[in-house]
Design an enzyme around this catalytic site. Structure first.
Site, short mmCIF file in Angstrom:
data_model
loop_
_atom_site.label_atom_id
_atom_site.label_comp_id
_atom_site.label_asym_id
_atom_site.label_seq_id
_atom_site.Cartn_x
_atom_site.Cartn_y
_atom_site.Cartn_z
CB SER A 9 -16.93 79.69 -92.18
OG SER A 9 -16.14 79.55 -93.34
CG HIS A 34 -17.65 84.09 -92.17
ND1 HIS A 34 -17.39 85.38 -91.78
CD2 HIS A 34 -16.44 83.55 -92.49
CE1 HIS A 34 -16.08 85.61 -91.85
NE2 HIS A 34 -15.49 84.51 -92.28
CG ASP A 36 -14.08 82.41 -94.98
OD1 ASP A 36 -13.77 83.47 -94.41
OD2 ASP A 36 -14.52 81.41 -94.38
CG MET A 38 -9.56 82.35 -98.84
SD MET A 38 -8.98 80.82 -98.09
CE MET A 38 -9.94 80.83 -96.58
CG HIS A 68 -12.96 87.07 -93.89
ND1 HIS A 68 -12.52 85.99 -93.14
CD2 HIS A 68 -11.91 87.94 -93.93
CE1 HIS A 68 -11.28 86.20 -92.76
NE2 HIS A 68 -10.88 87.37 -93.24
CG MET A 70 -8.98 86.23 -95.85
SD MET A 70 -9.34 84.56 -95.27
CE MET A 70 -11.02 84.39 -95.84
CG MET A 139 -8.10 86.72 -89.04
SD MET A 139 -9.60 85.97 -89.69
CE MET A 139 -9.07 84.26 -89.94
CG ASP A 177 -13.02 83.68 -89.34
OD1 ASP A 177 -13.18 82.46 -89.24
OD2 ASP A 177 -12.92 84.28 -90.43
N GLY A 178 -12.10 81.47 -86.49
CA GLY A 178 -11.05 80.47 -86.50
C GLY A 178 -11.06 79.59 -85.27
N GLY A 179 -11.35 78.31 -85.45
CA GLY A 179 -11.27 77.35 -84.36
C GLY A 179 -12.35 77.50 -83.31
C1 DX5 Z 1 -10.01 81.07 -92.36
C2 DX5 Z 1 -11.43 81.56 -92.58
C3 DX5 Z 1 -12.42 81.03 -91.62
C4 DX5 Z 1 -12.57 79.53 -91.62
C5 DX5 Z 1 -12.95 79.13 -90.23
O1 DX5 Z 1 -9.14 81.83 -93.13
O2 DX5 Z 1 -11.47 82.97 -92.48
O3 DX5 Z 1 -13.68 81.66 -91.77
O4 DX5 Z 1 -13.51 79.05 -92.50
O5 DX5 Z 1 -13.00 77.76 -90.18
P1 DX5 Z 1 -13.01 76.96 -88.81
O6 DX5 Z 1 -14.22 77.38 -88.06
O7 DX5 Z 1 -13.02 75.55 -89.28
O8 DX5 Z 1 -11.74 77.34 -88.08
ZN ZN Z 2 -13.43 84.02 -92.45
#
Ligand code: DX5
Ligand code: ZN
Length: 230
Positions: A9, A34, A36, A38, A68, A70, A139, A177-179
């Protein structure tokens, strides 16, 4: 199952050197980018749009770009991302008034379409539109920020989504996606994911001797994937 794809990402990249960062992470073994998006409305943060996607294409990035969204609303911006070179366009069903129409729009613009499910969003909508979906993105954090911890409830949801995909008989990617980190990517894979977004774990990792390389963390992720049952 599909081959495993690692999707850094760029939210966690150095935006002042974005082209180089993306070159370096791909040269270090990443598969897809990836991206993102927002809007400070659907999620409480503001990032990048079609101009940046187009700039990466002009810079010479040929790898798939996984956009992605958002953002709310969704439809107005879809053609702009298609012209900017997006490969996948995924969106949150809550953010579109007409989910089926948005999926059709993405396909008609020549992109692959995907739905994104927040931690508390059920997968129900899939039973009606799975025939129009090329990617399901779960997510494992609440969207808006990088660097959050993986929510373990995502593992059960992955198993449910994997079952739905297998029953559909369609070739649908299952992305998480996430952590995501070296330490948990194996169990995430075992739960059914085949596409792994990682932001802070890759761009925040201690780099190799060469400060522009991310080989160590990406190959550790691949080793963990190879060792995990599928
Ligand atoms: C959060 C994003 C993710 C984010 C993931 O809203 O969609 O793609 O960048 O970041 P990490 O891998 O640090 O959790
Ligand atoms: Zn994402």
């Amino acid at each position: 199952m599909n081959e495993n794809l690692i999707a850094p990402s760029i939210l966690s990249a150095d935006f002042a050197r974005l082209g180089e960062e993306v070159d370096n992470v791909l040269a270090s073994g990443a598969d897809i980018v990836h991206f993102d998006v927002m809007d400070n409305h659907y999620v409480p943060n503001l990032t990048i749009g079609p101009l940046v996607c187009e700039a990466l294409r002009k810079h010479g990035i040929t790898a798939p770009i996984d956009v992605h969204l958002m953002i709310k609303p969704v439809d107005r911006i879809v053609p702009d991302f298609a012209s900017a070179g997006a490969t996948y366009i995924t969106f949150h069903p809550e953010a579109s008034e007409h989910v089926d129409r948005t999926l059709q729009l993405i396909a008609s613009e020549g992109c692959k379409a995907g739905l994104v499910f927040n931690p508390a969003t059920p997968l129900d909508v899939l039973q009606h539109v799975i025939d129009k979906v090329d990617m399901i993105l779960l997510m494992s954090v609440n969207p808006g920020f990088g660097g959050q911890s993986f929510l373990p409830s995502a593992l059960d949801k992955l198993r449910k989504a994997r079952k739905l995909i297998d029953e559909s008989g369609r070739n649908i990617r299952l992305e998480i996606d996430g952590g995501v980190k070296v330490e948990n990517i194996g169990e995430i894979h075992a739960a059914g994911a085949d596409t792994f977004v990682a932001g802070s774990a890759i761009f925040g990792a201690a780099r190799d001797q060469d400060p522009n390389r991310y080989d160590t963390v990406i190959s550790a992720m691949r080793n963990a994937l190879a060792e995990s049952p599928s």
